[in-house]
Design an enzyme around this catalytic site. Structure first.
Site, PDB file in Angstrom:
ATOM      1  N   ASP A 379      15.155  -6.187  -1.546  1.00 47.93           N
ATOM      2  CA  ASP A 379      14.344  -6.064  -0.325  1.00 47.93           C
ATOM      3  C   ASP A 379      15.207  -5.532   0.825  1.00 47.93           C
ATOM      4  O   ASP A 379      16.434  -5.451   0.710  1.00 47.93           O
ATOM      5  CB  ASP A 379      13.758  -7.449   0.001  1.00 47.93           C
ATOM      6  CG  ASP A 379      12.702  -7.382   1.088  1.00 47.93           C
ATOM      7  OD1 ASP A 379      12.125  -6.300   1.296  1.00 47.93           O
ATOM      8  OD2 ASP A 379      12.455  -8.432   1.732  1.00 47.93           O
ATOM      9  N   GLU A 382      15.815  -0.317   3.123  1.00 49.97           N
ATOM     10  CA  GLU A 382      15.495   1.035   3.647  1.00 49.97           C
ATOM     11  C   GLU A 382      16.728   1.770   4.149  1.00 49.97           C
ATOM     12  O   GLU A 382      16.716   3.019   4.062  1.00 49.97           O
ATOM     13  CB  GLU A 382      14.452   0.910   4.761  1.00 49.97           C
ATOM     14  CG  GLU A 382      13.086   0.482   4.281  1.00 49.97           C
ATOM     15  CD  GLU A 382      13.034  -0.976   3.804  1.00 49.97           C
ATOM     16  OE1 GLU A 382      13.773  -1.800   4.356  1.00 49.97           O
ATOM     17  OE2 GLU A 382      12.276  -1.266   2.870  1.00 49.97           O
ATOM     18  N   ASP A 448       5.091  -5.230   3.499  1.00 44.81           N
ATOM     19  CA  ASP A 448       4.396  -6.257   4.276  1.00 44.81           C
ATOM     20  C   ASP A 448       3.034  -5.780   4.773  1.00 44.81           C
ATOM     21  O   ASP A 448       2.883  -5.341   5.920  1.00 44.81           O
ATOM     22  CB  ASP A 448       5.278  -6.705   5.445  1.00 44.81           C
ATOM     23  CG  ASP A 448       6.573  -7.328   4.945  1.00 44.81           C
ATOM     24  OD1 ASP A 448       6.661  -7.623   3.728  1.00 44.81           O
ATOM     25  OD2 ASP A 448       7.499  -7.497   5.753  1.00 44.81           O
TER      26      ASP A 448
END
Ligand code: GLC
Length: 722
Positions: A379, A382, A448
């Site tokens: 997670d 990015e 999300d």
């Protein structure tokens, strides 16, 4: 204008600096603005065959190159025009070199290719950008971004970058992969006149794919990669929450599933299992004996997936930090390790693109997994820092941020995958950030989302678009992530989620829990019904996974993939094909008990009642029902009711056959491990003629089913295979 074959099968067209290079392959072409790519520019292309020779013709003002079914015409100003099997496909305006680079919202982009937007053009793919399936009139910027507000269609950048799109005009398709990991811009006709694509750095290098939509997917994924066969349990139901933060909590959740007769294959541990959010640690107070916990869960058929974020806590005495510093594994700014801020506070970012760093990370992954963890959830990759985007001058083992950013998640997934793979089982990963080719290492989820009806609706085009971008193993947070979901929304969401290759319910601690029994008994009953159907469909889903490995076709398909000639199916957002035989039309509106279902031409049967449909119809869809239809002549392989243990292969196969004529290629193996690579699997071809089902082995390398039962119009009959 000159043409020259600079290397065997490599054609330079143009004048000096103003040239482009073309290479022809079977069903696709590569166009680039320079002969070779800068080595710093990552490419996911696995291997390219040798380019084919083309016939060259000089026509007045243009050069024509023909190679088998592909014809390319290049005009004086480097305008390109391609035909495939005599039909016009992609044709562009003159090629714009970098020196004429244009500024867009304050950013200067490089080489640009533009082409007219024509009536009837549709564009699909480009990852999981929010908005409708058809991206016509939208613009997408590929720059992996943790966008923390609602994902709505005007948001141009989300977590993943897939510079690939598919174009459709009636039944003519072409696909384009811009092989460039820097920031890329895709404009699908915002001004209603022209489309364009461009990259910030690295020049132009793209592939054009031709043929029918399935051939395009096959060729694109054979170049950029397909997922390896997933372990069967990964296709079961996953339950997650930020966070099940203690051994007691985890046990009570699993007990909740057992007590409510709900199948469960996997539980995800979010960040709070760690000691102070330090990766590769487990909090001893909250999880006094994790090995025992994980093995107890395993004996109940429940696997454990644990989250790992890339950010390594800056803390003296913490081994991962100290090793990373000593061995220079962290990204730097002006030669000094760059410190951002993530869950643990001050954190550093490993340069996963560096082989040494990837190995080092991998060693930690291995020891961690050996504690009894079946899969890793990557997670915040990015990468995200709470201090804002990593500055442009941050370097990842020498690779500038501008070229490392979009592949950061991919490289983290690769390093993690390689480590798990070396342990001999089929690795399971889930990642938020991804790039073209990440499917080789990981599944993805759409990040999300929110517990709102808009995001349930959005989930369908997002998942289909990811599949069309070469990322088939996808899911969304069932129930929605941010916000308190409602009983009705959760029930409708599981009605869609049961068809997502990755089926995971997830939400944060600051919203209401989303385990079904925390709502009403009716929610639990409806949820159970959906989960049971999922487990019955497992053999069908496993076949789709195998089909993806061999042909690159996604599980969740837009209707036009199976019915490309029906133009009216080109823009349907709330329906999809699950494989080639099942049509799913989930209810995605609040307070609705009916659904308008668009049926492609032919006969369709309600999966449960057998009711025949031959034209678009409004069907009854009360809460808890699942609008699911089978194509005429199809055979759907099913598990027996109550077969919840996905760690063992089923003894019985049910073949649900529908009136008409059709075939099924069915794959079966032990569901885990790599034996299939040595031929330990069965491949059976079944034919169906109005309920008369016969099977023959195409490959027989694994044990037989104890029983194969054909179900047809309420009758059950046992058959054996020739
Ligand atoms: C990110 C993830 C989310 C996770 C949370 C805490 O927001 O997208 O799924 O629960 O971080 O780790």
């Amino acid at each position: 204008m000159d043409i020259q074959e600079v290397e065997r099968g490599v054609y330079r067209v143009g004048k000096g600096e103003e040239s482009i290079f073309l290479r022809f392959y079977e069903g696709y072409v590569r166009v680039s603005s320079s002969l070779s790519r800068p080595s710093s520019l990552y490419s996911p292309i696995i291997a390219l065959p040798s380019p084919k020779e083309a016939k060259v013709k000089n026509e007045r003002g243009s050069i024509c190159l023909t190679s088998e079914d592909i014809e390319a015409k290049i005009g004086e100003d480097l305008a390109l025009s391609f035909s495939f099997q005599g039909k016009k496909t992609f044709s562009s305006f003159p090629f714009q070199r970098k020196k004429e680079g244009f500024s867009h919202n304050g950013e200067v982009y490089g080489d640009e290719v533009s082409f007219p937007l024509r009536d009837g053009d549709h564009f699909y793919g480009v990852g999981d950008h929010a908005g409708p399936l058809d991206k016509r009139n939208y613009e997408v910027i590929n720059w992996n971004t943790d966008y923390v507000y609602a994902h709505v269609e005007v948001v141009k950048s989300l977590y993943k970058s897939f510079p690939f799109f598919l174009s459709k005009n009636l039944d003519v398709f072409w696909g384009l992969f811009l092989d460039n990991p820097s920031k890329t811009l895709f404009n699908f006709g915002v001004d209603c006149e022209k489309c364009l694509f461009s990259s910030k750095e690295g020049g132009m290098d793209f592939y054009l794919f031709f043929g029918d939509v399935k051939t395009i997917m096959k060729n694109y994924t054979s170049l950029t990669g397909r997922p390896p066969l997933p372990a069967r349990w990964t296709l079961g139901y996953h339950q997650s929450r930020w966070s099940y933060d203690s051994e007691e909590k985890v046990r009570s959740i699993v007990k909740g599933f057992i007590d409510n007769d709900l199948p469960l294959s996997c539980i995800h541990l979010d960040i709070d299992y760690m000691d102070s959010f330090k990766v590769f640690t487990i909090d001893k107070k909250k999880f006094p004996n994790p090995e025992k916990l994980f093995s107890d869960l395993s004996s109940l058929g429940v696997h454990v997936v644990a989250i790992l974020d890339p950010g390594v806590k800056k803390e003296e005495g913490y081994d991962v930090y100290e090793e990373g510093m000593k061995e220079r594994h962290f990204a730097t700014e002006n030669g000094v390790p760059y410190v951002g801020k993530v869950w643990p506070g001050e954190s550093l970012f490993p340069s996963f693109n560096d082989e040494g760093c990837a190995k080092w990370w991998g060693e930690h992954v291995k020891s961690f997994a050996k504690r009894g963890i079946s899969g890793i959830w990557c997670d915040m990759n990015e990468p995200t820092s709470f201090t804002g985007e990593l500055p442009g001058d941050v370097s990842f083992a020498g690779l500038p941020s501008s070229l490392a950013h979009n592949i950061y998640g991919d490289k983290m997934a690769k390093a993690t995958y390689d480590a798990l793979d070396s342990l001999g089982k089929r690795p399971f990963l889930i990642t938020r950030a991804a790039y073209v080719g990440t499917c080789r290492y990981s599944t993805v989820w759409t990040g999300d989302n929110q517990s709102i009806w808009d995001h349930l609706r959005l989930a369908i085009p997002q998942e289909i678009s990811l599949g069309l971008s070469g990322m088939p193993l996808v899911g969304t947070d069932i129930g929605g992530f941010c916000g308190d979901t409602t009983p009705e929304l959760l029930t409708r969401w599981i009605g869609l989620g049961l068809f997502s290759p990755l089926m995971r319910n997830h939400c944060p601690f600051y919203n209401r829990p989303q385990e079904p029994w925390t709502f009403t008994p009716k929610v639990t009953d409806d949820y159970r019904k959906a989960l049971r159907l999922r487990y019955r469909l497992l053999p069908y889903l496993y076949d789709l996974a195998f089909g993806n490995v061999t042909a690159g076709l996604p599980f969740m398909r837009p209707l036009f993939m199976e019915f490309p000639r029906e133009e009216r199916l080109s823009t349907i957002n709330d329906e999809f094909m699950e494989g080639e035989s099942l049509l799913v039309s989930p209810v995605v509106e609040a307070g609705t008990e009916k659904k308008l279902v668009f049926f492609p031409k032919g006969k369709w049967y309600d999966f449960f009642s057998g009711k025949l449909y031959e034209e678009d119809s409004i069907v009854e869809a009360p809460l808890g029902s699942i609008p699911l239809f089978a194509r005429e002549g199809s055979i759907i392989p099913l598990a027996e009711e109550g077969e919840y243990d996905l760690d063992k292969s089923p003894d019985v196969l049910i073949l649900k056959a529908f009136l008409g004529q059709g075939t099924l290629t069915h794959y079966e193996d032990e569901g885990e491990g790599k034996g299939y690579e040595n031929g330990e699997y069965n491949l059976i071809r079944f034919t169906n003629l109005n309920g008369k089902v016969e099977g023959t082995y195409l490959h027989h390398g694994y044990r037989d089913y104890k029983k194969i039962i054909v179900e047809f119009e309420g009758d059950r009959k046992e058959i054996s295979i020739k």
